[in-house]
Design a protein around this motif. Structure first.
Motif, PDB file in Angstrom:
ATOM      1  N   GLU A 186       0.809  -1.270   0.041  1.00  0.00           N
ATOM      2  CA  GLU A 186       0.006   0.033  -0.067  1.00  0.00           C
ATOM      3  C   GLU A 186       0.954   1.146   0.009  1.00  0.00           C
ATOM      4  O   GLU A 186       1.481   1.526   1.018  1.00  0.00           O
ATOM      5  CB  GLU A 186      -0.866   0.019   1.087  1.00  0.00           C
ATOM      6  CG  GLU A 186      -1.987  -1.273   1.141  1.00  0.00           C
ATOM      7  CD  GLU A 186      -2.833  -1.158   2.481  1.00  0.00           C
ATOM      8  OE1 GLU A 186      -2.520  -0.574   3.425  1.00  0.00           O
ATOM      9  OE2 GLU A 186      -4.126  -1.391   2.235  1.00  0.00           O
ATOM     10  N   SER A 188       1.364   5.580  -1.058  1.00  0.00           N
ATOM     11  CA  SER A 188       0.901   6.780  -1.184  1.00  0.00           C
ATOM     12  C   SER A 188       0.584   6.985  -2.818  1.00  0.00           C
ATOM     13  O   SER A 188       1.102   6.449  -3.578  1.00  0.00           O
ATOM     14  CB  SER A 188       1.609   7.875  -0.682  1.00  0.00           C
ATOM     15  OG  SER A 188       2.759   8.033  -1.338  1.00  0.00           O
ATOM     16  N   GLN A 190       1.390   9.336  -4.429  1.00  0.00           N
ATOM     17  CA  GLN A 190       2.384   9.770  -5.123  1.00  0.00           C
ATOM     18  C   GLN A 190       3.527   8.769  -5.376  1.00  0.00           C
ATOM     19  O   GLN A 190       4.170   8.888  -6.557  1.00  0.00           O
ATOM     20  CB  GLN A 190       2.822  11.047  -4.448  1.00  0.00           C
ATOM     21  CG  GLN A 190       4.205  11.717  -4.951  1.00  0.00           C
ATOM     22  CD  GLN A 190       4.528  12.740  -4.003  1.00  0.00           C
ATOM     23  OE1 GLN A 190       4.197  13.126  -2.924  1.00  0.00           O
ATOM     24  NE2 GLN A 190       5.920  13.601  -4.345  1.00  0.00           N
ATOM     25  N   GLU A 191       3.572   7.912  -4.484  1.00  0.00           N
ATOM     26  CA  GLU A 191       4.590   6.793  -4.587  1.00  0.00           C
ATOM     27  C   GLU A 191       4.039   5.888  -5.917  1.00  0.00           C
ATOM     28  O   GLU A 191       4.970   5.431  -6.585  1.00  0.00           O
ATOM     29  CB  GLU A 191       4.744   6.097  -3.457  1.00  0.00           C
ATOM     30  CG  GLU A 191       5.537   6.904  -2.168  1.00  0.00           C
ATOM     31  CD  GLU A 191       5.461   6.066  -1.004  1.00  0.00           C
ATOM     32  OE1 GLU A 191       6.904   5.705  -0.709  1.00  0.00           O
ATOM     33  OE2 GLU A 191       4.445   5.686  -0.556  1.00  0.00           O
ATOM     34  N   GLU A 218      -4.679   0.410  -6.411  1.00  0.00           N
ATOM     35  CA  GLU A 218      -4.186   0.963  -5.151  1.00  0.00           C
ATOM     36  C   GLU A 218      -3.036   0.326  -4.685  1.00  0.00           C
ATOM     37  O   GLU A 218      -2.593   0.474  -3.434  1.00  0.00           O
ATOM     38  CB  GLU A 218      -5.721   1.079  -4.383  1.00  0.00           C
ATOM     39  CG  GLU A 218      -6.586   1.779  -4.491  1.00  0.00           C
ATOM     40  CD  GLU A 218      -7.892   1.594  -3.747  1.00  0.00           C
ATOM     41  OE1 GLU A 218      -7.987   0.815  -2.920  1.00  0.00           O
ATOM     42  OE2 GLU A 218      -8.892   2.311  -3.908  1.00  0.00           O
TER      43      GLU A 218
END
Length: 282
Positions: A186, A188, A190-191, A218
């Protein structure tokens, strides 16, 4: 999507044309194809659906075109780029196309969509229903399950690399199973954006195997596998692979291992009133 399951009662006094064991892609598509030809089909799976399945989740365009429209709903990312790295040689290759090269899916949604298509065609689904035993009778096979006994004129074993159907009916054992370990990370938004649209492979990062990183809506699916038998510490290689990619084992939703066939099962894939398909067949 709500889980599909058998409720209140057992299936008795009915003979199916075909019983398909295993509701993965091979089993669901076999059930769908048979039902389209007018056969009475029952599809059996040991787990309640949808269920998580260890898999990178990459589907080619050629494959997707062969599947029912429901499968498109399960697509989570479209990869226009494939990267292949050989870390030990410091060599990398990149392939980019205007059309997606690989579509990314999560198997619980992908498999469920195919099972739904089979059920809409008239296939009877029993899930969860674990196969306990098979008994061969003249012109019939009786399947004993946790939901009762089922009689069928033919059985399709689509129940994975360690197929219960193959063992129960005396098929030649499949000795060529490769271990794999995968983490669903999981990240972010942005990542995750850094990995969006690219399927990555690191060849020979694992001796005789590779690592992979596949983006989902996700999650980032990151795994390592060895294409051959024998003992290997995949946990260690997974940790090292994450370091190579600059990732940490943070917020893993799932870490799971499994085995996958790397070549077809030796011997016949049809025996008596049974056929093996998918990973069960190798």
């Amino acid at each position: 999507m709500a889980p599909m399951s058998l409720k209140n009662g057992k299936v008795v006094n009915f003979i199916y044309d075909v019983a398909v064991v295993g509701a993965g892609p091979a089993g669901s598509m076999a059930a769908l194809g048979l039902a389209k030809r007018g056969l009475k089909v029952v599809l059996i799976d040991k787990a309640p659906l949808p269920r998580y399945k260890l898999c990178g989740g990459g589907v080619t365009m050629r494959t997707l075109k062969l599947l029912p429209a429901q499968a498109l709903v399960s697509v989570q990312d479209k990869c226009h780029c494939i990267e292949i790295h050989l870390p030990s040689k410091a060599i990398s290759f990149k392939l980019e196309r205007d059309q997606p090269l690989i579509y990314m899916v999560m198997r619980q949604d992908f498999d469920y969509a195919l099972t739904e298509a089979a059920c809409e065609q008239g296939v009877k689904l029993l899930a969860p229903a674990r196969l306990l035993a098979l008994e061969e009778e003249p012109h019939l096979i009786r399947l004993k399950t946790t939901q009762g006994a089922i009689s069928s004129r033919f059985v399709v074993g689509a129940d994975g690399a360690v197929s219960t159907v193959s063992r129960a009916l005396g098929f030649t054992p499949n000795k060529y199973l490769a271990p794999a370990l995968q983490a669903e990370l999981e990240l972010s938004a942005q990542e995750l954006e850094k990995y969006r649209g690219t399927a990555r492979f690191d060849l020979l990062f694992v001796p005789g195997g590779y690592g992979w990183a596949f983006p989902k809506r996700e999650l980032l699916s990151v795994g390592v596998g060895r294409m051959g038998p024998g003992r290997i510490n995949l946990n260690k290689y997974l940790e090292e692979y994450l370091k190579l990619m600059g990732l940490k084992m943070v917020r893993p939703r799932v870490i799971k291992g499994s085995v996958v066939p790397v070549r077809p099962r030796q011997g016949a894939l049809v025996k008596g009133l049974a056929l093996l398909v998918g990973d069960a067949a190798g």
